[in-house]
Design a protein around this motif. Sequence first.
Motif, short mmCIF file in Angstrom:
data_model
loop_
_atom_site.label_atom_id
_atom_site.label_comp_id
_atom_site.label_asym_id
_atom_site.label_seq_id
_atom_site.Cartn_x
_atom_site.Cartn_y
_atom_site.Cartn_z
N VAL A 191 0.72 -1.33 -0.02
CA VAL A 191 0.34 0.04 0.35
C VAL A 191 1.00 1.36 -0.20
O VAL A 191 0.60 2.04 -0.34
CB VAL A 191 -0.72 0.31 0.98
CG1 VAL A 191 -1.73 1.19 1.56
CG2 VAL A 191 -1.63 -1.49 0.99
N LYS A 192 1.79 1.13 0.80
CA LYS A 192 2.60 2.45 0.93
C LYS A 192 3.80 2.05 -0.83
O LYS A 192 5.03 3.41 -0.62
CB LYS A 192 3.30 2.39 2.52
CG LYS A 192 2.90 2.45 3.27
CD LYS A 192 3.59 3.20 4.62
CE LYS A 192 4.48 4.40 4.94
NZ LYS A 192 4.75 4.43 5.45
N GLY A 193 3.99 1.89 -0.89
CA GLY A 193 4.80 1.62 -2.42
C GLY A 193 6.74 0.64 -1.97
O GLY A 193 7.05 1.55 -2.50
N ILE A 194 6.25 0.41 -0.76
CA ILE A 194 8.17 -0.27 -0.53
C ILE A 194 8.15 -1.53 -0.17
O ILE A 194 6.95 -2.46 -0.13
CB ILE A 194 7.82 0.14 1.81
CG1 ILE A 194 7.48 1.61 1.65
CG2 ILE A 194 9.53 0.35 1.60
CD1 ILE A 194 7.86 1.72 3.38
N GLY A 200 8.14 4.71 -2.74
CA GLY A 200 9.69 3.96 -3.36
C GLY A 200 10.92 3.32 -2.49
O GLY A 200 12.05 3.52 -2.85
N GLY A 201 10.48 3.56 -0.90
CA GLY A 201 11.27 3.08 0.17
C GLY A 201 12.30 1.57 -0.56
O GLY A 201 11.63 0.90 -0.96
N GLY A 221 18.42 6.23 6.46
CA GLY A 221 17.88 5.26 6.89
C GLY A 221 18.45 4.79 8.29
O GLY A 221 19.35 4.98 8.61
N THR A 222 17.89 3.52 8.72
CA THR A 222 18.44 3.05 10.05
C THR A 222 18.41 1.42 9.90
O THR A 222 17.83 0.97 8.57
CB THR A 222 17.25 3.37 11.07
OG1 THR A 222 17.08 4.33 11.43
CG2 THR A 222 17.85 2.70 11.85
#
Length: 669
Positions: free
Chosen positions: A529-532, A570-571, A653-654
């Motif tokens: 849904v978030k595109g990840i 996109g991440g 990032g982490t």
Amino acid sequence: MKAPFPKARPLMGLLSRKPSALASTRIKLIATFLVFSFLTAGIPLLAGGGVLYRTFLREAKIRVTQDLNAARQMYADHLDKMALALQTAGHGLNLLRPQGVPLEKVLEPTFRTMASHAPFDLIGIISGTQDIWVYSSGMLRRVQGASVVLPWVDKAVLLHRPLQGTTLLSLSHVALLDPALAEKARLPLKAPTPTAGAHRSFVEEAMVLAAAVPMNDVSERSGTLFGMKILNGASTLVDGIRDSLFRGTEHDGWNLGTVTVFLGDVRIATNVLEEDGQRALGTRASPAVARQVLEQGKRWNDRAFVVHDWYITGYDPIVDMEGRPIGMLYVGVLEKPYAGVRNKAMMIFAVLSVLGMSVAIGLGYFLEWKIIAPMVRLSRAAAEVAQGNMQPDLGPVEKGEIGIVQQAFASMLEAIRDRETRQRQETESKLVMAQKLSSIGRLAAGVAHEVNNPLTGVLTCGHLLLQRDDLDDEAREMLTVIVDATERVRRIVKGLLDFSRQTSLRIEPGDLHQVVLETLPLVENQAAVKGIQLHYEPGRDLPLVPMDVQHLKSVLLNLLLNALDATDAGGTITVSTRVALSMSREGTHRLGAELRVKDTGCGVPSENLEKIFEPFFSTKEVGKGTGLGLAVAYGIVSRHGGLIRVQSQVGQGTEFTIWLPLEEARPSG
């Protein structure tokens, strides 16, 4: 702060005895200069002498190899001369012998001429009628029954061509041809050895240079010419080779170069002299040389002990006409001249070394007093540090190495002060964290008993009321708010219970790869849904890991949800596993399994990294997080005996890393 300097008080005692301490230091300094002088002069002396000697030795080996090749050629030239003389004589006999003249009438002058121009000890012919005539010791005579001792002659006839080479004849066979030659070849052995149950005192064979030339003519005039050169006692041969190679060069009255012909390992022709000045006939070669040359058929080119001294030597096998090793050809030069050059060079180096050491002693006395004073100040400063004074007086900074030591000492004190400050801050931080954990644990235990039961009743009643049909919209909306708020409180209570370690772990060998595969589907829809993008990089040969599978799934799920919240469309979120050593800060390392969750999200500011595992700390908006997820994860991993670490950069990032030991951990709580 006295622990890093346990020997400071004895050092103060040493300072109270300053004269003896100075004397001891002076001795040590002088000894140091002497050792340094030895290292800079003595070792190069030994190494240089060795290199110089090896260089001369290598050159000597090359020269001996060249001389041995030349000696081998001269040895072969003797055979060529014998074969050529026999061929020439054969043509002469065929041409000059008148018809009907007895053979013996033309043999004697022909053989006499041959003996004066070629290296023969014996010349003979086997006529077409199988008569054998030999010429030796200036006499021509007919020999009966001697054909059996001339196998190379039969071979030349069989092959229909000239034949030449080296062969062995027993002295009894030589005596059939010429008793005088046999007696001359009978050399005494200087070191008799038992053979076939008896001790041999004399050489019982003769090494012979032999040649045979068939004469092709009409049958009544045909025959085979043959010639022999007895090498036993052939001083002229070895002396001629030596004079050609070394031209009479001597060292301390001894010939620099020597040449020897061996029958087996026995010297039968040599110009090597014994200590009494006699030729060393009948002496033996060293066993190592005999093994390599006679048994293995290989050339020897190295040092060897020859009779009474060391020589740089070359030995070549001498083979008979069948290719079997029967003796050796030797060329050698005395090692003493080369050793003398080395010793002379080492003597010069030694004198220079002694001079250098003498200068070192004087220099040691001169520099000693310049070094002692700042060293005493440093010693006193060390004693003050041991007594608790972290700001001692180091005095003026000297130039050179002593100044470097003073600066290093000052840097060490600064590092100690910094370490104390850092350790104190870390201790305080750990105490605060422990107090927080203890407080939350007690609070969670109270909540579990006092809040959970009433909360369950409120939530149950709320759900029952929502099922009624007589509620108006406003009442239903307000009741829904009550139920949602109660559910949130319930989640907080559950998080507190988990954090307080009230639930026990069931440690069993589990498949970390399977844990990941069963957890990732729980967040796939949310990621889509978030595109990840979700990626999994499984480790190879990952063993079973002792774990509580359900608790570890909840830890991984919590990390994945946090990564989804922190990552924009996109991440990428990457989960990986592998076998790795522990991340222990105590300096000990154990083998374990590693689980990593890495995202390309917004990252965590560096000032928040130290607080990220604290309870109720959250960077999410109010109402979207309890601040207990990572604290609970920290507790679960710790109870597994594992470690959890976070690395993050804002905007990049982490990455969370969980390490679990492969051996079973004892769960706490």
